[in-house]
Scaffold this motif. Sequence first.
Motif, short mmCIF file in Angstrom:
data_model
loop_
_atom_site.label_atom_id
_atom_site.label_comp_id
_atom_site.label_asym_id
_atom_site.label_seq_id
_atom_site.Cartn_x
_atom_site.Cartn_y
_atom_site.Cartn_z
N PHE A 11 0.79 -1.22 0.00
CA PHE A 11 0.00 0.00 0.00
C PHE A 11 0.83 1.27 0.00
O PHE A 11 0.30 2.34 -0.10
N SER A 12 2.13 1.18 0.17
CA SER A 12 2.96 2.36 0.31
C SER A 12 4.15 2.31 -0.64
O SER A 12 5.27 2.05 -0.24
N THR A 52 -2.46 3.40 15.73
CA THR A 52 -3.88 3.22 15.92
C THR A 52 -4.19 1.75 15.67
O THR A 52 -3.84 1.23 14.61
N ALA A 53 -4.79 1.11 16.63
CA ALA A 53 -5.08 -0.32 16.48
C ALA A 53 -6.15 -0.55 15.42
O ALA A 53 -7.07 0.24 15.28
N ALA A 90 8.17 6.58 7.43
CA ALA A 90 6.98 6.05 8.08
C ALA A 90 7.03 6.28 9.58
O ALA A 90 8.09 6.21 10.19
N THR A 91 5.88 6.58 10.16
CA THR A 91 5.78 6.68 11.62
C THR A 91 4.94 5.54 12.18
O THR A 91 4.95 5.31 13.39
N VAL A 92 4.19 4.85 11.31
CA VAL A 92 3.37 3.72 11.71
C VAL A 92 3.53 2.60 10.70
O VAL A 92 3.56 2.84 9.49
N LEU A 93 3.70 1.37 11.20
CA LEU A 93 3.85 0.19 10.35
C LEU A 93 2.83 -0.86 10.75
O LEU A 93 2.54 -1.02 11.93
N ALA A 107 2.40 10.15 10.06
CA ALA A 107 1.46 10.52 11.12
C ALA A 107 0.16 11.10 10.56
O ALA A 107 -0.91 10.89 11.13
N ASP A 108 0.21 11.82 9.47
CA ASP A 108 -0.99 12.47 8.92
C ASP A 108 -1.71 11.63 7.87
O ASP A 108 -2.63 12.10 7.23
N GLU A 109 -1.30 10.38 7.70
CA GLU A 109 -1.92 9.51 6.70
C GLU A 109 -2.70 8.38 7.39
O GLU A 109 -2.25 7.84 8.39
#
Length: 128
Positions: A11-12, A52-53, A90-93, A107-109
């Motif tokens: 997706f990225s 975010t879970a 990336a800040t979230v994986l 963070a803003d995606e």
Amino acid sequence: MIRIAVIGTGFSPGRAAGRKIPQPRVLDEHGRECLLDDVTGGRWTVIGAAPTAWRDVPAVRVLPAGSAPQPGAIVDTRGVLTTWMCKHDATVLVLRPDSVVHAAAKADEPLPTPPRGAAALNPEVASP
């Protein structure tokens, strides 16, 4: 030279999706040193600075070196994980059970929706 596995763009495009995550030593929420795989436990997991879970998929916050252990978080004691995430923008994986990145976001995606059946693959939430 060892090549880094890349499974696909996911997706990225151009970022972390499809790549095998590093296997750093971290401190778990109890302050015990362990491998990242010991925390993720071979299950779908969302990790990052402010993860975010997904529905029934656990989230683990990544704290920088020098931080005190906290519930629901790991401390990246040597900065390996946070450096890798910065390198891949990336800040979230979202990690698959095989430690390959399914999706990555800043963070803003927003993260994409979980693939059908992802939570069912996690032993603690799977139906008997």
